[in-house]
Design an enzyme around this catalytic site. Structure first.
Site, mmCIF file in Angstrom:
data_model
loop_
_atom_site.group_PDB
_atom_site.id
_atom_site.type_symbol
_atom_site.label_atom_id
_atom_site.label_comp_id
_atom_site.label_asym_id
_atom_site.label_seq_id
_atom_site.Cartn_x
_atom_site.Cartn_y
_atom_site.Cartn_z
ATOM 1 N N GLU A 124 -10.063 -4.013 -6.099
ATOM 2 C CA GLU A 124 -9.691 -2.950 -5.166
ATOM 3 C C GLU A 124 -9.484 -1.629 -5.900
ATOM 4 O O GLU A 124 -9.171 -1.597 -7.095
ATOM 5 C CB GLU A 124 -8.463 -3.337 -4.349
ATOM 6 C CG GLU A 124 -7.187 -3.564 -5.109
ATOM 7 C CD GLU A 124 -6.000 -3.727 -4.168
ATOM 8 O OE1 GLU A 124 -5.900 -2.944 -3.211
ATOM 9 O OE2 GLU A 124 -5.181 -4.636 -4.391
ATOM 10 N N SER B 154 0.834 -1.198 0.000
ATOM 11 C CA SER B 154 0.000 0.000 0.000
ATOM 12 C C SER B 154 0.877 1.258 0.000
ATOM 13 O O SER B 154 1.681 1.453 -0.906
ATOM 14 C CB SER B 154 -0.951 -0.045 1.194
ATOM 15 O OG SER B 154 -1.999 0.889 1.053
ATOM 16 N N HIS C 179 -7.485 -5.787 -0.353
ATOM 17 C CA HIS C 179 -6.267 -4.982 -0.422
ATOM 18 C C HIS C 179 -5.112 -5.679 0.302
ATOM 19 O O HIS C 179 -5.247 -6.118 1.441
ATOM 20 C CB HIS C 179 -6.560 -3.628 0.229
ATOM 21 C CG HIS C 179 -5.441 -2.654 0.216
ATOM 22 N ND1 HIS C 179 -4.858 -2.202 -0.942
ATOM 23 C CD2 HIS C 179 -4.792 -2.025 1.239
ATOM 24 C CE1 HIS C 179 -3.916 -1.329 -0.644
ATOM 25 N NE2 HIS C 179 -3.837 -1.202 0.669
#
Length: 363
Positions: free
Chosen positions: A274, A177, A304
């Site tokens: 996502e 991320s 995610h």
């Protein structure tokens, strides 16, 4: 004569497992309303950090050694799972590396507003187990006191210090991320500084474009049970600290081609539904077009950061494929082992590990 457009190697996996479908439903009901409504004021950020960050007693794979340390002036954790213990003395500091030993340098996610070595200790331990490598997890600076480029400065300081004892060809840089953004940034800035570059880059659902120009930000807004578009934009405003989100030093997707072309072979994993799917896909395409061997793996229905969801077949498969990718590129890495991926995603294999001793860390 037209030039050939180079593309990444793409692998698609599906349909989603029943475990992942159930997990997505629970996440949508309980987490998504919180994420949509959270205000990213300084007070709100501190409250989020307190809520999301566990104590030092974190459930991780049994037999994992964890040691707090300071590397390059930055708080870090050294993590060595049981499979990475082979041939390594258990006393007095089983997590500590030997000179020249291959390792993973890991940057945690959290939207550049929360997250720490503690929130991601479990995931890093699983990566250590499946790859058979020790890991260094970086506790970089966060808002409200610090925004970009502070995390990049911290990651670079750790990388420079690691290079004093470990050849770059024996280092894997990885992140998820916002940590995927930071892992990408780290290698780009290392290239710009003329530093030796790592053997491989692993990006898990990377948040590579803080300007939110990817189509999946809107197309998957109703499907993603974990990241709401409004929450993503709030985090981006905080993380950028007033800088242009289209600057490559904020969004590494937009880095100059001459820097992208220097990057090592890269594995990108994303969930098909996502909101950050296109961030990962565009990074893979950008790197491939620059001549970098890039692999994009897309998991249908997965949440995610696919390998983070222990107990799902998707996490097991993603971890095994990471281990296979690393073993192919890193001299001295153990051969991938499907049984290790099973062990790494077996939630019953977790134990409560006491807070690690060692150099001061954020508590």
């Amino acid at each position: 004569m037209s030039s050939v457009v180079r593309e990444p190697t793409v692998h698609e996996f599906g349909p989603p497992s029943p475990q992942t479908v159930k997990l997505g439903g629970r996440t949508r009901r309980f987490w998504l309303p919180i994420a949509k409504g959270w205000r990213m004021t300084p007070r709100g950020i501190r409250m989020l950090q307190r809520m999301m960050d566990p104590t030092d007693h974190v459930p991780i794979l049994r037999g994992t050694a964890v040691e707090k340390t300071e590397i390059g002036g930055v708080h870090c954790e050294r993590i060595r799972a049981r499979r990475a213990m082979k041939g390594h003395p258990e006393q007095p500091a089983p997590a500590s590396p030997r000179d020249g030993e291959p390792l993973i340098l890991y940057l945690h996610g959290g939207g550049y507003v929360f997250g720490s070595v503690r929130t991601h200790r479990g995931l890093v331990a699983r990566l250590s187990h499946v790859t058979g490598l020790p890991a260094v997890s970086v506790d970089y600076r966060l808002p409200p006191e610090w925004t970009l480029p502070a995390p990049i400065e911290d990651a670079l300081a750790v990388y420079r210090a690691v290079l004093e004892h470990t050849d770059a060809s024996r280092i894997v840089v990885a992140g998820d991320s916002a940590g995927g953004n930071l892992a990408h940034q780290l290698v780009l800035h290392a290239a710009e500084a003329g530093l030796p570059l790592p053997a491989a880059l692993v990006l898990l659902s990377p948040w590579s474009d803080l300007s939110a120009s990817g189509e999946s930000i809107r197309l998957n807004a109703a499907e993603d049970p974990f990241i709401p578009e409004v929450g993503l934009r709030r985090c981006a405003r905080v993380a950028a600290g007033g800088e242009d989100p289209k600057s490559w030093r904020i969004s590494p997707l937009f880095a100059p081609d001459e820097l992208q072309a220097q990057l090592p072979p890269t594995l990108v994993q994303v969930g098909a539904g996502e909101v950050l799917r296109d961030d990962g896909a565009r990074v893979a395409r950008t790197l491939a077009a620059a001549g970098v061997p890039a692999t994009l793996e897309v998991y249908e229905g997965a949440l995610h950061v696919v390998p983070a969801w222990a107990g799902t077949p998707e996490a097991r498969d993603a971890l095994h494929r990471i281990a296979d990718f690393v073993a192919t590129l890193l001299p001295g890495a153990p051969a991938p082992d499907a049984e290790a991926a099973d062990e790494a995603t077996d939630r019953s294999a977790d134990g409560i590990v006491p807070g690690p001793p060692g150099a001061p860390g954020r508590t």
